[in-house]
Motif scaffolding. Structure first.
Motif, PDB file in Angstrom:
ATOM      1  N   GLN A  96       0.822  -1.204   0.000  1.00 30.06           N
ATOM      2  CA  GLN A  96       0.000   0.000   0.000  1.00 30.06           C
ATOM      3  C   GLN A  96       0.859   1.260   0.000  1.00 30.06           C
ATOM      4  O   GLN A  96       0.591   2.204  -0.745  1.00 30.06           O
ATOM      5  N   VAL A  97       1.900   1.273   0.837  1.00 29.72           N
ATOM      6  CA  VAL A  97       2.754   2.460   0.928  1.00 29.72           C
ATOM      7  C   VAL A  97       3.504   2.687  -0.381  1.00 29.72           C
ATOM      8  O   VAL A  97       3.587   3.815  -0.879  1.00 29.72           O
ATOM      9  N   TRP A  98       4.044   1.621  -0.955  1.00 25.30           N
ATOM     10  CA  TRP A  98       4.764   1.784  -2.216  1.00 25.30           C
ATOM     11  C   TRP A  98       3.814   2.210  -3.333  1.00 25.30           C
ATOM     12  O   TRP A  98       4.152   3.076  -4.155  1.00 25.30           O
ATOM     13  N   ASP A  99       2.625   1.630  -3.380  1.00 27.54           N
ATOM     14  CA  ASP A  99       1.660   1.965  -4.423  1.00 27.54           C
ATOM     15  C   ASP A  99       1.228   3.419  -4.335  1.00 27.54           C
ATOM     16  O   ASP A  99       0.994   4.066  -5.350  1.00 27.54           O
ATOM     17  N   ALA A 100       1.174   3.940  -3.093  1.00 27.99           N
ATOM     18  CA  ALA A 100       0.714   5.316  -2.912  1.00 27.99           C
ATOM     19  C   ALA A 100       1.814   6.339  -3.130  1.00 27.99           C
ATOM     20  O   ALA A 100       1.541   7.491  -3.517  1.00 27.99           O
ATOM     21  N   THR A 101       3.067   5.976  -2.865  1.00 24.98           N
ATOM     22  CA  THR A 101       4.143   6.966  -2.868  1.00 24.98           C
ATOM     23  C   THR A 101       5.226   6.741  -3.917  1.00 24.98           C
ATOM     24  O   THR A 101       5.884   7.693  -4.334  1.00 24.98           O
ATOM     25  N   ARG A 102       5.464   5.483  -4.297  1.00 27.42           N
ATOM     26  CA  ARG A 102       6.593   5.130  -5.163  1.00 27.42           C
ATOM     27  C   ARG A 102       7.911   5.681  -4.588  1.00 27.42           C
ATOM     28  O   ARG A 102       8.802   6.087  -5.327  1.00 27.42           O
ATOM     29  N   SER A 103       8.009   5.670  -3.259  1.00 29.45           N
ATOM     30  CA  SER A 103       9.164   6.251  -2.585  1.00 29.45           C
ATOM     31  C   SER A 103       9.836   5.204  -1.713  1.00 29.45           C
ATOM     32  O   SER A 103       9.180   4.577  -0.862  1.00 29.45           O
ATOM     33  N   THR A 104      11.157   5.022  -1.892  1.00 29.76           N
ATOM     34  CA  THR A 104      11.892   4.099  -1.030  1.00 29.76           C
ATOM     35  C   THR A 104      11.998   4.640   0.393  1.00 29.76           C
ATOM     36  O   THR A 104      12.136   3.870   1.342  1.00 29.76           O
ATOM     37  N   THR A 120     -12.063   2.228   2.186  1.00 35.36           N
ATOM     38  CA  THR A 120     -12.501   3.574   1.822  1.00 35.36           C
ATOM     39  C   THR A 120     -11.490   4.301   0.948  1.00 35.36           C
ATOM     40  O   THR A 120     -11.866   5.075   0.062  1.00 35.36           O
ATOM     41  N   GLY A 121     -10.197   4.059   1.184  1.00 38.47           N
ATOM     42  CA  GLY A 121      -9.152   4.721   0.401  1.00 38.47           C
ATOM     43  C   GLY A 121      -8.968   6.178   0.794  1.00 38.47           C
ATOM     44  O   GLY A 121      -9.613   6.693   1.720  1.00 38.47           O
ATOM     45  N   HIS A 122      -8.017   6.851   0.101  1.00 41.73           N
ATOM     46  CA  HIS A 122      -7.775   8.287   0.284  1.00 41.73           C
ATOM     47  C   HIS A 122      -7.334   8.629   1.712  1.00 41.73           C
ATOM     48  O   HIS A 122      -7.644   9.706   2.228  1.00 41.73           O
ATOM     49  N   VAL A 123      -6.619   7.747   2.371  1.00 38.29           N
ATOM     50  CA  VAL A 123      -6.077   8.023   3.692  1.00 38.29           C
ATOM     51  C   VAL A 123      -4.597   8.344   3.532  1.00 38.29           C
ATOM     52  O   VAL A 123      -3.882   7.638   2.813  1.00 38.29           O
ATOM     53  N   PRO A 124      -4.106   9.426   4.175  1.00 35.33           N
ATOM     54  CA  PRO A 124      -2.678   9.762   4.038  1.00 35.33           C
ATOM     55  C   PRO A 124      -1.786   8.603   4.491  1.00 35.33           C
ATOM     56  O   PRO A 124      -2.120   7.873   5.433  1.00 35.33           O
ATOM     57  N   VAL A 125      -0.648   8.462   3.824  1.00 31.61           N
ATOM     58  CA  VAL A 125       0.278   7.386   4.170  1.00 31.61           C
ATOM     59  C   VAL A 125       0.751   7.525   5.607  1.00 31.61           C
ATOM     60  O   VAL A 125       0.935   6.530   6.321  1.00 31.61           O
ATOM     61  N   ALA A 126       0.934   8.762   6.072  1.00 31.19           N
ATOM     62  CA  ALA A 126       1.363   8.973   7.459  1.00 31.19           C
ATOM     63  C   ALA A 126       0.357   8.387   8.440  1.00 31.19           C
ATOM     64  O   ALA A 126       0.742   7.848   9.496  1.00 31.19           O
ATOM     65  N   ALA A 127      -0.928   8.468   8.126  1.00 33.84           N
ATOM     66  CA  ALA A 127      -1.947   7.897   9.005  1.00 33.84           C
ATOM     67  C   ALA A 127      -1.866   6.371   9.015  1.00 33.84           C
ATOM     68  O   ALA A 127      -2.063   5.732  10.062  1.00 33.84           O
ATOM     69  N   VAL A 128      -1.586   5.779   7.861  1.00 35.87           N
ATOM     70  CA  VAL A 128      -1.416   4.323   7.801  1.00 35.87           C
ATOM     71  C   VAL A 128      -0.236   3.895   8.676  1.00 35.87           C
ATOM     72  O   VAL A 128      -0.333   2.948   9.467  1.00 35.87           O
ATOM     73  N   LEU A 129       0.881   4.617   8.556  1.00 38.28           N
ATOM     74  CA  LEU A 129       2.053   4.272   9.361  1.00 38.28           C
ATOM     75  C   LEU A 129       1.789   4.498  10.847  1.00 38.28           C
ATOM     76  O   LEU A 129       2.325   3.774  11.696  1.00 38.28           O
ATOM     77  N   ALA A 130       0.984   5.503  11.184  1.00 38.68           N
ATOM     78  CA  ALA A 130       0.638   5.727  12.584  1.00 38.68           C
ATOM     79  C   ALA A 130      -0.144   4.531  13.138  1.00 38.68           C
ATOM     80  O   ALA A 130       0.101   4.076  14.269  1.00 38.68           O
ATOM     81  N   LEU A 131      -1.076   4.004  12.347  1.00 32.53           N
ATOM     82  CA  LEU A 131      -1.812   2.813  12.779  1.00 32.53           C
ATOM     83  C   LEU A 131      -0.878   1.617  12.927  1.00 32.53           C
ATOM     84  O   LEU A 131      -1.004   0.824  13.870  1.00 32.53           O
ATOM     85  N   VAL A 132       0.072   1.470  12.007  1.00 33.63           N
ATOM     86  CA  VAL A 132       1.045   0.386  12.100  1.00 33.63           C
ATOM     87  C   VAL A 132       1.863   0.521  13.389  1.00 33.63           C
ATOM     88  O   VAL A 132       2.128  -0.462  14.086  1.00 33.63           O
TER      89      VAL A 132
END
Length: 430
Positions: free
Chosen positions: A43-51, A105-117
């Motif tokens: 999910q993170v790679w798909d959203a950001t394409r950032s290492t 639902t989608g459209h959640v910032p990647v930072a929020a996903v990492l916060a949940l992790v």
């Protein structure tokens, strides 16, 4: 030697119905956890394409374990470990449900996903020290190593299966379903552990706050066998961790073939699973100290051999040996910690062991990358393997107690369990 005695010792499955249920629950939740690891990375790679963001996933998972672990261990040594473990399970399940909601639902910032992790990893940091007391409390002392081996072989099997299942689920139903299955897996683990008896600490309870943490660290620095085991593990992972070098070595030696790169990690896992599945003679030997020293030295030597070879097949053979040695070293380290630590300190010492297991590989990958940056991947592997071998040799020479074997520390005998539960093992002086 008969095949039955060579295979992993399954006596704990017959001895303790509670251990059997717990093992099933933890195996299912481990499968779900590895699915979530893959799903978050995807999910993170798909959203950001950032290492950079992809690397942040590992930090979100590791930093809470390191930062919270010792304090969680101190709390575990003042509380009913069963309730703490159930709380950790419930918290992790809730985080998986929230990840599933954002996945649908989608459209959640990647930072929020990492916060949940990170929050989920924090609950894991609370539950891990509590889980560390279950095996020695549910099984007779002579079956503790066998119980740990069963935990390890099922965990490694799920490490192989989980990413594959995640790939199928992601392709067919998407990230939300993956997270939802992880939440369900924690539900299975919760149900399996709910039937456990109460497990308050045996002996003097931990002091609150920094005082309790300090008491645990004082035990670690003063108990030569436990200290030697953790330092040996730290030396092996910091000095000879190979994972970050695999892409570079694959490019230098094997023209960057992606099939070869994939086989590197698989070879380590195959060696680990096969060796743990055939760990019966090792666990019955009841000498985890010498086994750990030998396995850690073999790990370093095998990785040095991998760095020297230019043959893909020989390289895979060295990695299978390294994976087998790593599995034996981890099994021996955990056996030493759980049989040499008094019950009243076991939560804190298990937390420290978990931190070593988390921090060591991260530091090792950093060291390997730095050395490879000014030399080559092969040089980093060979020097790391030889340094590991030297450090293990020095550790064994300076810690004769670990070299001779290890015996449990003095600890009070646990109280009698409720009717229908297996007797907790008495811990004999070492």
């Amino acid at each position: 030697m008969s095949l039955a005695r060579a295979l992993v010792d399954v006596r704990p499955l017959r001895t303790s119905p509670l251990f059997r249920r717990l093992l099933i629950g933890r195996t299912v939740s481990t499968l779900g956890s590895f699915m979530t690891v893959v799903t978050v990375m995807f999910q993170v790679w798909d959203a950001t394409r950032s290492t950079v963001w992809s690397g942040a996933v590992g930090l979100a998972q590791a930093l809470p374990m390191i930062g919270i672990g010792l304090f969680a261990g101190s709390w575990v040594d003042r509380a009913d470990r069963r309730r703490v473990y159930l709380l950790g399970n419930a918290g992790q399940a809730a985080c998986s449900l929230l990840l599933a909601v954002q996945g649908f639902t989608g459209h959640v910032p990647v930072a929020a996903v990492l916060a949940l992790v990170a929050v989920q990893a924090s609950f894991g940091a609370v539950g891990a020290p509590a889980a560390g007391v279950f095996v020695p409390r549910l099984l007779p002392k002579d079956q503790v190593a066998a119980g740990l081996a069963l935990n390890q072989v099922t965990g490694q099997a799920m490490m192989l299966l989980g990413p594959a299942v995640a790939g199928v689920v992601l392709g067919w139903w998407g990230i939300g379903v993956c997270y939802l299955l992880d939440a369900a897996s924690f539900g299975v683990s919760f149900a399996a552990s709910f039937a456990l008896p109460a497990m308050p600490p045996v002996g003097e309870q931990s002091r609150p706050g920094l005082g309790g943490v300090a008491d645990g660290l004082r035990f670690l620095t003063g108990h030569r066998v436990v200290r030697g085991a953790l330092l040996t593990d730290l030396a092996a992972t910091v000095l000879a961790m190979p994972a970050s070098l695999f892409p570079l070595v694959n490019s230098e030696r094997f023209d960057g073939d992606p099939r070869t790169l994939g086989l590197f990690l698989s070879a380590l896992a195959v060696g680990g699973v096969a060796t743990t599945a055939l760990s019966g003679p090792v666990t019955r030997l009841a000498r985890p100290g010498p086994v750990m020293l030998g396995a850690a030295g073999t790990w370093g030597a095998a990785l040095a051999g991998f760095g020297l070879t230019t043959s893909a097949w020989a390289g895979l053979g060295f990695l299978v040996v390294a994976g087998a040695a790593d599995a034996l070293a981890v099994l021996s380290r955990t056996t030493i910690v759980q049989t040499c630590t008094p019950d009243a300190l076991l939560g804190r010492v298990t937390a420290a062991e978990t931190i070593v297991g988390q921090a060591g590989p991260q530091l090792g990958n950093l060291r390997a990358g730095a050395v490879a940056g000014w030399s080559s991947g092969a040089t980093a592997l060979v020097t790391g393997g030889l340094l590991c071998l030297a450090a293990v040799t020095a550790g064994g020479a300076s810690t004769p107690e670990l070299r001779r074997g290890s015996g449990p520390a003095d600890a009070p005998t646990p109280p009698a369990p409720p009717a229908g539960a297996p007797a907790a093992p008495a811990v004999e002086p070492g």
